[in-house]
Every structure is written in structure tokens, then in C-alpha cells.
Enzyme design. Sequence first.
Site, PDB file in Angstrom:
ATOM      1  CE  LYS A   1      -4.297   1.828   2.267  1.00 54.50           C
ATOM      2  NZ  LYS A   1      -5.146   1.632   3.380  1.00 54.50           N
TER       3      LYS A   1
ATOM      4  CD  GLU B   1     -20.075  -2.916   7.757  1.00 54.84           C
ATOM      5  OE1 GLU B   1     -19.323  -2.257   7.509  1.00 54.84           O
ATOM      6  OE2 GLU B   1     -20.250  -4.194   7.430  1.00 54.84           O
TER       7      GLU B   1
ATOM      8  NE  ARG C   1     -22.033  -3.130   3.349  1.00 62.07           N
ATOM      9  CZ  ARG C   1     -20.876  -3.733   2.740  1.00 62.07           C
ATOM     10  NH1 ARG C   1     -19.939  -4.059   3.626  1.00 62.07           N
ATOM     11  NH2 ARG C   1     -20.848  -3.906   1.443  1.00 62.07           N
TER      12      ARG C   1
END
Length: 629
Positions: free
Chosen positions: A289, A374, A402
Site C-alpha cells: 500500500k 457490521e 448493513r
Amino acid sequence: MFDAIPRERPETPLLDEIQDPALLRKLPLAALPELAEELRAYLLWSVGQTGGHFGAGLGVVELSIALHYCYETPQDRLVWDVGHQSYPHKILTGRREALTTIRQRHGLAAFPSRAESIYDTFGVGHSSTSISAALGMALAARRQGSRRRVCAIIGDGAMTAGLAFEGLSHAAHAGADMLVILNDNDMSISHNVGGLSNYLARIWASRSYIALREGGKRVLSTMPSTLDFARRTEESVKHLLQAPGALFESIGFNYVGPIDGHNLDELVETISNLRSAPGPQLLHVYTTKGKGFAPAEADPIGYHAITKMDAPKAAEKTASSGEKFSKVFGDWLCAMAQADSRLVAITPAMCEGSGMQRFAREFPERYHDVAIAEQHALTFAAGLACEGDKPVVAIYSTFLQRGYDQLIHDIALQNLDVTFGIDRAGLVGEDGPTHSGVFDIAFLRTVPNVLIMTPSDEAECRTMLSTAFAYRGPAAVRYPRGNGCGAPLPDHLETLPIGRARLCRQGQTLAFLVFGPLLHSISALAERLQASVVDMRFVRPLDVDLVLAMADQHQLIVTLEEHQIAGGAGSAISECLQAHGRLTPLLMLGIPDRFIEHGTPTQMLADAGLDPASIEKQVQAKLQSLGLL
């Protein structure tokens, strides 16, 4: 390797020739590393001009090139997950110069958008959706007799969600011809790096091995016991040498990898072979990253996104702004944890965004980051509450969507003691409609037992969090992204009387009933119109006595909220007035029945008709229609 973001647009002669992926595919393989360097330099420069998601895009430069080099896009389908990886993809698909408009009003969206380009096959603003969507595309191609191929590119963080594994399971069951690329940037899943691993990955992805594997299945299909032995032998060898693949192989995917996600030769060879391989394939690539930008490689979390390089410092914190609401939440969390040992904090992978870093350091045994899960976060909180703990769930408004079933079935139905700190409530700005929290009041207030509060400033936010925590049952405090207005914060963990609003100004003719921070935007208008102003504070329970008093004393009620009008707090006021037989005219101001496109928060408020000028215009028109002007 770059140590700083280029101030001037870099020279990118090779990249400038790529107006679409068809031109990319005409390049010799040997030219791709040079293209990657130019693409990385352009990405650094352009995001420096605009701000935006940063580290993830730098990490998939080579992967983006390899995918468009190997797949016949847009005929073939690429689905990016999460969509903030897609900046290099946008550059390669005819949007290079437009990238300097990203996240700006009328500019490119921060995430893939089907309305923006035929190369954006699926809108992915929330994570973990790519495998299910790609599977739908793959099975549609099979049914239609099409030869188009489908590839889902999913980050290792997104792979933690249950939805991703539901998609994997169905894809294996359906035997879908599709490739899933797991982009592992070492933030979640460990990778097995080494020459033997890379060599075996290339062998197992080769056309000859795939042909031998599939042919062997056909030959041995008449000898089930032998076929099963061969399958188990192959899996055992893979599992011995490449432990990360065991899970995917057990589900039913052919696992290949891990391979170096920055080695274009390996990527092109492997993806080219897997593109046409039959059945569900999973390629594990490891990437860095922030690749190529030293500060981002050293701090991948801090450089997940950056602000505009030349933004004036005054924009960072205006004279009238106070603490960030997320910091208010984080500081309150630590103070309450000191006061009550039952407090346990939960976040679905939003520690930094929710302001929980300090709590994680000071109370590590009471801190749970459950990853992008979630639904699990809410049911986990319910389980804690069953045993006498006091869970606090820090969650963005759009991510709470969600976990709606878990909110109803696992928490509210059992009236469990769970506190919700709902961050990013309202219009959030440049991330656009995928991240704007404009539905939570509507879906929360339909659920029995849930207390709902809307602070107008950071001081009320702190007090309401204490009120929610003290409440015996599910309680939610919804607060916006960004800074408060500068209200002084209380020193103590004070609470509010449940369901009590606050009369801020007594006027005549007109009364504003305001839910949340828009309270401060109408102060001047209320003075000019000699209007009453009420900080409603509670959506549930409403301060019915004060609402009815305002209806009896005024000739127009105006509700104001940074939330969808349909089903919102204004609807609650309307229901209250009707239930008590009050016929006072009502004007409900909030988000209209459409998605508000990305821009600055100020621009989005104006688009929704919630800036001060638009509010005044709508109120004046209503007063005039009633003959009150």
C-alpha cells in the site's frame, strides 16, 4: 521511489498515448514497467492537486495495467472492491486528465460509477460486494451464451466481511467461470513470500497444468475413489506449501499464489492463463500500500487518503470551528471507560475514522475491532450486553445500514443495553452518496425501543453520549463528520432528561423545530422573521408537549434536518401533530427524494436546498402561500 508529491505535472509520454485499454494492449510487454512508472508519477501528482484516496491506488498500479492488458475490457468485466483502489483504472480508461476533478462537484466520483464510464461495471463504495456482483455477471454471461470473462479484485480488508464469503460459496457451488484476485497489502492476511512459492504459483496457473488438471478429472471421473485420492493429494501439497490457500480450496476455488503484485511479467503471465481457466479461480497477489511513495509505504494508514496539497491552512480549521465530532466521541469514550468498567467499545474497521485510537491504546482489553463485519459487530454487542457489559458501537451511518436486521432482531427485540455512536450522519462531502448518512433516522425510528438523539453541537454530542450510555436499552446518537461550532465542552459526564427539547428563541408566527447542527444555520433568519427556534434534541421520544405548544402558538411549523425527508424527523413531527388533532401548517425541510452527488459539504447542502439562502427562500414562499407575509 518518490519522497515527495510532484509539484509540476510529470512528463508521461507513454501514458499520454493510452486513451483507452485497447491501445494499452498494443504495447509490448517490455514497455509495461515504464508505463507503470509514469502512471504512478501521474497518480501522485493528480491526487496532490485534488486530494483523495491515495495509498490503495499506488499499490495497484501494476495490477491495474496487467488486468487491462490481459482482459478485453470493456467487453470483459472488472469489478473493483473497495472502489478507492480504482484511480489507476480510471486513468487507463480514458479519464486521465479528468482525474484532476475527482471528488469535486461535477467531476469524477471517488469510486467506480456506472453512470461515469462503461469500464466501471459496478458501483463499489461499500466494501465486500465485488464477488457477489461478479458472480451475477459471470452467470448472466453463461446464460446468454457470451464469451465475456469476469474478474473481481478484492482487498484483504474487504475479504473479512461475511458477504465476500457468501459470494465465494455460491460461486464454487455454481462452478462459475470467474477469477477473484485477492489484493493482499499485508493489512489483514499474512502472505507466504519466497521463490518456491512464486514458482509453484506460476506452475499452478499455467495452461498446461490447468489442462492436465481438468483432463485428469474427466479421465478419473469413472473411478471416484481414485479421483478423490488425486484431489486430496493435490490439495495436501498446496496446503503444505501455501497455507493461505487452504480456506479457498476447501470452499471450492482453485487457489493460485501468492505472487508479487508489482512484478508485471508474473502478473501478465498468471492472469492471462487464469482468465480463460474453467471454474472459479482465486489469485492471491501481495502488494505494498502506497507503493513508490516513501511516506505512504512507511505510514499506510495515515496516507490512505490525503487532502489537497495546496489547500490553504485556514480551510483546515476555521475560526468558528471547534473539536471534531469524532474526537469528542473518542475523548468521551475514554472518560466514560474510566468511570464505568462495564464499557466495551466495538468498531467495524473504523478505529481512526471514529476517533478511537486513544481508547485502543489505553483500554486494549475492552477494545474490539471486528474488521469489516457490521452484522457481526451488532450481534457481538448484543452478546456482550446479555452478560452485563455495556457495549458502545462506533459505526458510520451508512455502514449501520448493513446491520439493520441485527439491530432489530438481536438488539431492539430483546431491548438490550447497546449504545450507538453514529458517525458521518448527514451529507459527508467528497465521498458522495455512498457515504452520506441520510437514512438512519428513518430506519431507526421504525424500530421499537430505540432512543434517538441529534446533537446540534459538540457539547450536546458529549452530553447525549452520556445520556445514551445511561439509558437502559438501545440508544443512538447521530453526529456529523467534521468540526463542531466551538461550543465549550462540559467537564463532567452529564446527562439530559429523556425526551426533553430546548427552546432557544421565543418568537411569533413561525417556529423552527431543528434536529441537529443545522440549528446554527438559521439563527439570522429566525431573527429577521421573529421566529421561535427549538433544538429538538430527541427524535424518539419527541418532546410532545413542546411540539404541541409550538403548534398552538404559531401559524407555521418548519422542521429542519440533514436527513431524508421521507420517514425522517419531520415525518415524526407530522405524525405527532396529526395524532393530537393539530392542523397547524407544516413545512418539512431536509434531503429531497434523490441522491445528492459529491461535492464539498457546502455544495451538497446547497444542492439539497439546506443552505441558509435556500432555507430562507423556501420558508418565505410557504409564508407567502399562507398569506402570512
